[in-house]
Design a protein around this motif. Structure first.
Motif, PDB file in Angstrom:
ATOM      1  N   SER A  70       0.836  -1.203   0.000  1.00  0.00           N
ATOM      2  CA  SER A  70       0.000   0.000   0.000  1.00  0.00           C
ATOM      3  C   SER A  70       0.872   1.254   0.000  1.00  0.00           C
ATOM      4  CB  SER A  70      -0.941  -0.034   1.197  1.00  0.00           C
ATOM      5  OG  SER A  70      -0.703   0.987   2.097  1.00  0.00           O
ATOM      6  N   SER A  71       0.479   2.223  -0.779  1.00  0.00           N
ATOM      7  CA  SER A  71       1.211   3.481  -0.875  1.00  0.00           C
ATOM      8  C   SER A  71       1.266   4.188   0.476  1.00  0.00           C
ATOM      9  CB  SER A  71       0.558   4.380  -1.921  1.00  0.00           C
ATOM     10  OG  SER A  71       1.227   5.599  -2.012  1.00  0.00           O
ATOM     11  N   ALA A  72       0.173   4.166   1.216  1.00  0.00           N
ATOM     12  CA  ALA A  72       0.132   4.822   2.534  1.00  0.00           C
ATOM     13  C   ALA A  72       1.140   4.192   3.490  1.00  0.00           C
ATOM     14  CB  ALA A  72      -1.273   4.743   3.118  1.00  0.00           C
ATOM     15  N   LEU A  73       1.219   2.852   3.499  1.00  0.00           N
ATOM     16  CA  LEU A  73       2.180   2.180   4.379  1.00  0.00           C
ATOM     17  C   LEU A  73       3.615   2.422   3.921  1.00  0.00           C
ATOM     18  CD1 LEU A  73       0.397  -1.181   5.218  1.00  0.00           C
ATOM     19  CD2 LEU A  73       0.794   0.773   6.718  1.00  0.00           C
ATOM     20  N   ARG A  74       3.836   2.455   2.604  1.00  0.00           N
ATOM     21  CA  ARG A  74       5.175   2.762   2.091  1.00  0.00           C
ATOM     22  C   ARG A  74       5.629   4.120   2.596  1.00  0.00           C
ATOM     23  NH1 ARG A  74       3.551   0.159  -2.533  1.00  0.00           N
ATOM     24  NH2 ARG A  74       2.763   2.063  -3.499  1.00  0.00           N
ATOM     25  N   LYS A  75       4.753   5.104   2.523  1.00  0.00           N
ATOM     26  CA  LYS A  75       5.101   6.447   2.992  1.00  0.00           C
ATOM     27  C   LYS A  75       5.364   6.460   4.497  1.00  0.00           C
ATOM     28  CE  LYS A  75       2.636   8.822  -0.672  1.00  0.00           C
ATOM     29  NZ  LYS A  75       1.464   9.608  -1.045  1.00  0.00           N
ATOM     30  N   GLN A  76       4.552   5.722   5.244  1.00  0.00           N
ATOM     31  CA  GLN A  76       4.724   5.656   6.696  1.00  0.00           C
ATOM     32  C   GLN A  76       6.061   5.006   7.051  1.00  0.00           C
ATOM     33  OE1 GLN A  76       1.685   3.405   8.672  1.00  0.00           O
ATOM     34  NE2 GLN A  76       2.563   3.699  10.685  1.00  0.00           N
ATOM     35  N   VAL A  77       6.370   3.877   6.424  1.00  0.00           N
ATOM     36  CA  VAL A  77       7.628   3.183   6.707  1.00  0.00           C
ATOM     37  C   VAL A  77       8.807   4.060   6.305  1.00  0.00           C
ATOM     38  CG1 VAL A  77       9.059   1.203   6.043  1.00  0.00           C
ATOM     39  CG2 VAL A  77       6.667   0.857   6.637  1.00  0.00           C
ATOM     40  N   HIS A  78       8.709   4.719   5.161  1.00  0.00           N
ATOM     41  CA  HIS A  78       9.785   5.614   4.725  1.00  0.00           C
ATOM     42  C   HIS A  78      10.022   6.719   5.746  1.00  0.00           C
ATOM     43  CE1 HIS A  78      11.397   9.172   2.655  1.00  0.00           C
ATOM     44  NE2 HIS A  78      12.205   8.284   2.119  1.00  0.00           N
ATOM     45  N   SER A  79       8.950   7.306   6.245  1.00  0.00           N
ATOM     46  CA  SER A  79       9.111   8.391   7.218  1.00  0.00           C
ATOM     47  C   SER A  79       9.753   7.888   8.512  1.00  0.00           C
ATOM     48  CB  SER A  79       7.782   9.089   7.502  1.00  0.00           C
ATOM     49  OG  SER A  79       6.916   8.255   8.232  1.00  0.00           O
ATOM     50  N   HIS A  80       9.408   6.672   8.935  1.00  0.00           N
ATOM     51  CA  HIS A  80      10.029   6.103  10.145  1.00  0.00           C
ATOM     52  C   HIS A  80      11.512   5.833   9.903  1.00  0.00           C
ATOM     53  CE1 HIS A  80       6.565   5.549  12.780  1.00  0.00           C
ATOM     54  NE2 HIS A  80       5.877   5.138  11.728  1.00  0.00           N
ATOM     55  N   PHE A  81      11.845   5.252   8.754  1.00  0.00           N
ATOM     56  CA  PHE A  81      13.236   4.936   8.444  1.00  0.00           C
ATOM     57  C   PHE A  81      14.088   6.191   8.305  1.00  0.00           C
ATOM     58  CE2 PHE A  81      12.333   0.549   7.783  1.00  0.00           C
ATOM     59  CZ  PHE A  81      13.559  -0.096   7.781  1.00  0.00           C
ATOM     60  N   SER A  82      13.523   7.250   7.750  1.00  0.00           N
ATOM     61  CA  SER A  82      14.323   8.447   7.490  1.00  0.00           C
ATOM     62  C   SER A  82      14.856   9.079   8.767  1.00  0.00           C
ATOM     63  CB  SER A  82      13.529   9.456   6.669  1.00  0.00           C
ATOM     64  OG  SER A  82      12.438   9.941   7.394  1.00  0.00           O
ATOM     65  N   LEU A  84      14.684   7.055  11.888  1.00  0.00           N
ATOM     66  CA  LEU A  84      14.760   5.940  12.849  1.00  0.00           C
ATOM     67  C   LEU A  84      13.846   6.173  14.050  1.00  0.00           C
ATOM     68  CD1 LEU A  84      18.584   5.118  12.831  1.00  0.00           C
ATOM     69  CD2 LEU A  84      16.763   3.981  11.558  1.00  0.00           C
ATOM     70  N   SER A  85      12.660   6.692  13.768  1.00  0.00           N
ATOM     71  CA  SER A  85      11.752   7.147  14.823  1.00  0.00           C
ATOM     72  C   SER A  85      11.320   6.074  15.800  1.00  0.00           C
ATOM     73  CB  SER A  85      10.530   7.813  14.211  1.00  0.00           C
ATOM     74  OG  SER A  85       9.795   6.891  13.442  1.00  0.00           O
ATOM     75  N   THR A  86      11.064   4.849  15.365  1.00  0.00           N
ATOM     76  CA  THR A  86      10.573   3.852  16.317  1.00  0.00           C
ATOM     77  C   THR A  86      11.681   3.234  17.151  1.00  0.00           C
ATOM     78  OG1 THR A  86      10.629   2.045  14.722  1.00  0.00           O
ATOM     79  CG2 THR A  86       8.578   3.274  14.891  1.00  0.00           C
ATOM     80  N   LEU A  87      12.936   3.582  16.862  1.00  0.00           N
ATOM     81  CA  LEU A  87      14.046   3.067  17.666  1.00  0.00           C
ATOM     82  C   LEU A  87      14.566   4.089  18.664  1.00  0.00           C
ATOM     83  CD1 LEU A  87      16.190   1.132  15.045  1.00  0.00           C
ATOM     84  CD2 LEU A  87      14.508   0.230  16.644  1.00  0.00           C
ATOM     85  N   MET A  88      14.092   5.304  18.572  1.00  0.00           N
ATOM     86  CA  MET A  88      14.607   6.374  19.437  1.00  0.00           C
ATOM     87  C   MET A  88      13.851   6.418  20.770  1.00  0.00           C
ATOM     88  SD  MET A  88      16.997   7.631  17.898  1.00  0.00           S
ATOM     89  CE  MET A  88      17.695   7.583  16.269  1.00  0.00           C
ATOM     90  N   VAL A  89      14.556   6.908  21.759  1.00  0.00           N
ATOM     91  CA  VAL A  89      13.977   7.064  23.098  1.00  0.00           C
ATOM     92  C   VAL A  89      13.040   8.241  23.116  1.00  0.00           C
ATOM     93  CG1 VAL A  89      14.525   7.514  25.504  1.00  0.00           C
ATOM     94  CG2 VAL A  89      16.002   6.075  24.149  1.00  0.00           C
TER      95      VAL A  89
END
Length: 89
Positions: A70-82, A84-89
């Motif tokens: 899904s395009s929406a999930l691709r954009k969401q995953v890209h934003s997290h990777f750019s 590293l938001s889900t790995l940060m404190v």
């Protein structure tokens, strides 16, 4: 996924869910004895994005392929990777 994740730099795993840890260990075990690619499939809400972000840091591969249908999930995953938001404190 709370903000109490812990610091990867400090070697703490924070609040990883048991299923995430099990998946991480399974992938690391796979690549400790095999050279061929692995496919990881997890249920909705399992924290796949965090796992996708952590494994390349642990394995150090030359490249990573993430497939999102899904395009929406691709954009969401890209934003997290750019960032590293889900790995940060």
């Amino acid at each position: 996924m709370g903000s109490d994740r812990g610091s990867w730099a400090a070697g703490q795993l924070g609040s990883w869910a048991a299923g995430q840890l099990g998946s991480m260990h399974a992938v690391l075990a796979h690549f400790s004895v095999q050279d061929y690619p692995a496919i990881v499939s997890l249920p909705t809400g399992y924290g796949k994005t965090s796992l996708m972000m952590a494994l390349p840091l642990l394995l150090g591969p030359a490249r990573v392929l993430i497939v999102e249908r899904s395009s929406a999930l691709r954009k969401q995953v890209h934003s997290h990777f750019s960032v590293l938001s889900t790995l940060m404190v």
